[in-house]
Design an enzyme around this catalytic site. Structure first.
Site, mmCIF file in Angstrom:
data_model
loop_
_atom_site.group_PDB
_atom_site.id
_atom_site.type_symbol
_atom_site.label_atom_id
_atom_site.label_comp_id
_atom_site.label_asym_id
_atom_site.label_seq_id
_atom_site.Cartn_x
_atom_site.Cartn_y
_atom_site.Cartn_z
ATOM 1 N N LYS A 1 0.718 -1.327 0.154
ATOM 2 C CA LYS A 1 0.178 0.060 0.003
ATOM 3 C C LYS A 1 0.842 1.530 -0.063
ATOM 4 C CE LYS A 1 -3.868 1.831 2.580
ATOM 5 N NZ LYS A 1 -4.786 1.650 3.880
ATOM 6 N N ILE B 1 -6.397 8.606 3.224
ATOM 7 C CA ILE B 1 -6.261 7.421 3.915
ATOM 8 C C ILE B 1 -7.592 6.979 4.546
ATOM 9 C CG2 ILE B 1 -5.052 5.234 4.219
ATOM 10 C CD1 ILE B 1 -2.489 6.890 4.586
ATOM 11 N N SER C 1 -9.665 1.962 3.003
ATOM 12 C CA SER C 1 -8.558 2.654 2.242
ATOM 13 C C SER C 1 -7.499 1.833 1.545
ATOM 14 C CB SER C 1 -8.107 3.521 3.153
ATOM 15 O OG SER C 1 -6.915 2.896 3.975
ATOM 16 N N ILE D 1 -8.083 1.275 10.014
ATOM 17 C CA ILE D 1 -8.469 2.154 11.287
ATOM 18 C C ILE D 1 -9.852 2.273 11.370
ATOM 19 C CG2 ILE D 1 -7.691 4.536 10.227
ATOM 20 C CD1 ILE D 1 -6.565 5.247 12.698
ATOM 21 N N GLY D 2 -10.418 1.867 10.482
ATOM 22 C CA GLY D 2 -11.792 1.931 10.699
ATOM 23 C C GLY D 2 -12.413 0.869 9.454
ATOM 24 N N GLY D 3 -11.808 0.085 8.988
ATOM 25 C CA GLY D 3 -12.342 -1.075 7.929
ATOM 26 C C GLY D 3 -11.495 -1.260 6.789
ATOM 27 N N SER D 4 -10.212 -0.260 6.563
ATOM 28 C CA SER D 4 -9.449 -0.316 5.537
ATOM 29 C C SER D 4 -8.771 -1.448 4.871
ATOM 30 C CB SER D 4 -8.305 0.862 5.689
ATOM 31 O OG SER D 4 -9.044 2.110 6.016
#
Length: 563
Positions: free
Chosen positions: A149, A197, A222, A243-246
Site C-alpha cells: 500500500k 487514507i 482505504s 483504522i476503520g475498516g481499511s
C-alpha cells in the site's frame, strides 16, 4: 484522473487547481507513461468501452503468455514459494508474470501508484542466483512478489497520505517492509489509497479505484488498490492497513481474504506521515495481510511475528504466533466452538445479499455439527460510530485541510463526509482525554456484553451491503465498531453474489426502518445495481485473541469451503 496514461474511469474524480492537475500529470507520466512498454497497453476499445466485469480481461487480452496466466491464476503465495524453492519456477518468471498482470490490472481498475518492473527483476535475479549458488532460500517468501500500500514506506519509493502535498521519497524501509524483505519478498508495485487514507472508497490523486467484478461499484478503502489488484490476480499477497475498516472493507468488496490484527501486535514504524491527523491518540491503526488464501495470511503472520518485531518496537505486545493453524490437523476441542451470529448491528439492517450470505453460513455450520451456533445481540453500535467519527479528527480536520490547500488539491465528497462530525476548533487535551475515557468505558461494557452472550467468535457482515456504488460509502458501522473496541477481524469470501436487479431474492424481508442511516442504506439499495458483486463475511474475536481467531477459522474452514 490524468489523461497521460489511460485507465478506465466511469465516474470522474474532483478537479483541483491548474498547479495540482499539472503536478498529478507529471507523477502519472513519471510512474506509468514513461515506464510501461507499449506491449503491455490494453487496446483503447477496452478502456473506452469496458465490460461491467473486467476479471476475465487479463487472461483474454493476449498480453500474457499461457505460462504467465497459469502462474498468476493457479498459485497462492504459499504454493509459489514452494515452487520457487523446488526450482519448478524461477523468481524471475513469477515476478515477470505478476508485474505484467499488475499493470494490466491498473489499466482496468486504477489500482497502482507505482510500478517498477526493472527493480523487481533485479531482486528476482538475486534470489534465483542465491538459490542456485547455496541450495537454500533466504526465507519463507523467497522470490515471491508482494504488493505494498502506498503509505507504507519503502526505500527508494514514494509514500503519501493520499494527498500529493504529503508525497515523500523515502530513504529507508518501514519496519514491516524490512521484515518482508528479509523473508525474501520481491517488491514490484505500490497500490492506491483514498484522500487522507480515510474513506471506504479509494478515490484520490491517481483516480478512482474500481471494483473488478462490477466497475460501477467501489473497490472499498482505504486499501482498495490492494484489493482490486489481488481480485485481478495481479498479486496474491499484499500489505494493507486498517483504522476503520481499511483492510476488511476492500477485501469484502472485492471477494478476497483480509485480516485486521489487534493493534500493537504488528509492526507500525514507518507507516505514518506528518500530514495525518492524530487519530491514533484514541483509535489505533494496524497493518495486516490481504491475500488470495487463508493459509497465505497465516504464513504472513507467522513469518512477521517470528522476527520478534517488539524488540525494535517496544510498544508492540510480544505475543507469539502459533503458526500454521490453518494447515495443521485440528485436535477436537473439549468444548464445541461457540459462534455468535450478529445478523444486524441494531442500527443498519444489512442489504439482502448480505442476509443471504449470513443465512448460508449459519445453515452450513448448524448442519455440520461440532460447533454451537447461537445469536449474538448487537451492543452500542450507534454510540461507537458516533464517538469514533469524532476521534478520527481531534484537530477538527485542520491538518487535512492544510495539506490539501498547499497545492490546490480538491476536497473529495467522501473526505467532507468523514470529517463533518469533527469539524471545528481543534480539541483541547481535556477533549482528547475525555474521548479516551469514553472509549475505555465502552470497551469495558462491550467486553461484559460479549461475556454475557457466551461466544468465542462472532460472524457478522463486513459492510451493510455488497460493494457500494461510487461516492456512497457513508456508513462504516460493521467495521469501525471493531476498531473502536480493538478486536481482530478476518474477512472471508462466500459463494453468494448480488443478483440481477429485481430478483425476488434481493428484496428486504423486514420493512422496519431502524435509523436514519438504515433509511439511507435502503434507498441506496433501491437506486443501485449491484449485480455480480461478491459478498464476504467477517469473523471477529476478543482483543489479542488473534491466534484463537485463526484456530476458530481453521475449525470451520472445510464446512465453509475456504481456500
Amino acid at each position: 484522473m490524468s489523461s497521460v496514461f489511460a485507465v478506465i474511469q466511469p465516474v470522474p474524480v474532483a478537479k483541483g487547481t491548474s498547479e495540482y492537475e499539472a503536478h498529478r500529470d507529471n507523477i502519472v507520466r513519471e510512474q506509468f507513461t514513461n515506464k510501461v512498454p507499449a506491449s503491455l497497453l490494453l487496446p483503447s476499445s477496452v478502456i473506452t468501452n469496458p465490460p461491467r466485469d473486467v476479471t476475465a480481461v487479463p487472461r483474454e487480452c493476449g498480453l500474457l503468455t499461457q505460462d504467465e496466466i497459469a502462474i498468476t491464476e493457479t498459485y497462492d503465495a504459499t504454493a509459489l514459494a514452494a515452487a520457487i524453492r523446488t526450482k519448478k519456477l524461477t523468481s524471475v518468471a513469477v515476478t515477470t508474470a505478476f508485474a505484467k498482470r499488475a499493470i494490466i490490472a491498473h489499466q482496468l481498475s486504477c489500482c497502482l501508484t507505482e510500478w517498477f518492473l526493472d527493480e523487481a527483476l533485479e531482486q528476482a535475479h538475486a534470489y534465483d542466483d542465491h538459490l542456485a549458488r547455496t541450495g537454500t532460500v533466504v526465507g519463507p517468501l523467497h522470490g515471491v512478489p508482494v504488493s505494498i500500500k502506498e503509505h507504507v514506506q519503502m526505500a527508494g519509493h514514494f509514500s503519501a497520505d493520499g494527498m500529493l502535498a504529503t508525497r515523500t521519497l523515502d530513504e529507508a524501509d518501514s519496519h514491516i517492509v524490512s521484515i518482508l524483505r528479509g523473508m525474501g519478498a520481491v517488491f514490484y508495485c505500490k497500490t492506491t489509497q483514498p484522500q487522507a487514507i480515510m474513506h471506504l472508497e479509494t478515490v484520490g490523486p491517481y483516480g478512482r479505484t474500481l471494483n473488478p467484478h462490477n466497475i460501477n461499484l467501489s473497490a472499498g478503502g482505504s486499501s482498495g488498490g490492494e484489493a482490486a489488484l489481488i481480485a485481478l490476480r495481479g498479486s496474491v499477497l499484499g500489505v494493507g492497513t486498517d483504522i476503520g475498516g481499511s483492510i476488511r472493507c476492500p477485501a469484502g468488496f472485492c471477494g478476497i481474504y483480509g485480516f485486521k490484527p489487534t493493534a500493537h501486535y504488528m509492526p507500525m514504524q514507518g507507516l505514518s506521515h506528518v500530514g495525518m491527523s492524530p487519530a491514533e491518540l484514541t483509535i489505533l491503526a494496524t497493518c495486516g495481510p490481504m491475500a488470495a488464501s487463508l493459509r497465505d495470511m497465516d504464513m504472513f503472520m507467522k513469518g512477521v511475528l517470528q522476527t520478534k518485531p517488539f524488540l525494535k518496537e517496544p510498544s508492540l505486545v510480544p505475543l507469539p504466533w502459533k503458526g500454521s493453524a490453518v494447515e495443521s490437523e485440528q485436535t477436537a476441542p473439549v468444548q464445541p466452538l461457540k459462534i455468535g451470529f450478529m445478523m444486524s448491528d441494531g442500527a443498519i439492517q444489512p442489504q439482502p445479499p448480505v442476509v443471504r450470505a449470513l443465512e448460508w453460513a449459519k445453515a452450513r455450520l448448524s448442519a455440520a455439527g461440532g460447533v454451537e451456533v447461537k445469536p449474538f445481540a448487537p451492543y452500542g453500535t450507534a454510540e461507537a460510530v458516533r464517538n469514533i467519527r469524532k476521534a478520527y479528527w481531534p484537530d477538527g480536520g485542520a491538518g487535512l485541510k492544510a495539506q490539501l490547500e498547499k497545492i490546490g488539491e480538491p476536497v473529495e465528497k467522501l473526505t467532507q463526509w468523514i470529517i463533518q462530525d469533527a469539524e471545528g476548533p481543534p480539541g483541547t487535551w481535556e477533549d482528547i482525554f475525555r474521548m479516551r475515557l469514553e472509549r475505555d468505558g465502552f470497551r469495558a461494557r462491550f467486553s461484559q456484553h460479549w461475556s454475557e452472550q457466551d461466544v468465542d467468535v462472532v460472524i457478522c457482515p463486513v459492510y451493510a451491503g455488497p460493494a457500494c456504488a461510487h461516492n456512497t460509502a457513508f456508513d462504516w458501522n460493521y467495521t469501525a465498531l471493531w476498531n473502536y473496541v480493538d478486536y481482530p477481524g478476518l474477512v472471508f469470501p462466500t459463494p453468494v453474489k448480488a443478483l440481477k436487479k429485481g430478483s425476488k431474492e434481493e428484496q428486504y424481508v423486514s420493512t422496519e426502518v431502524l435509523s436514519e442511516e438504515d433509511a439511507r442504506v435502503r434507498k441506496l439499495w433501491d437506486e443501485g445495481d449491484f449485480e455480480g458483486a461478491p459478498v464476504n463475511l467477517q469473523i471477529v474475536a476478543r482483543r489479542f485473541h488473534d491466534n484463537e481467531l485463526f484456530d476458530a477459522v481453521a475449525s470451520i474452514r472445510d464446512v465453509l469451503g475456504l481456500a
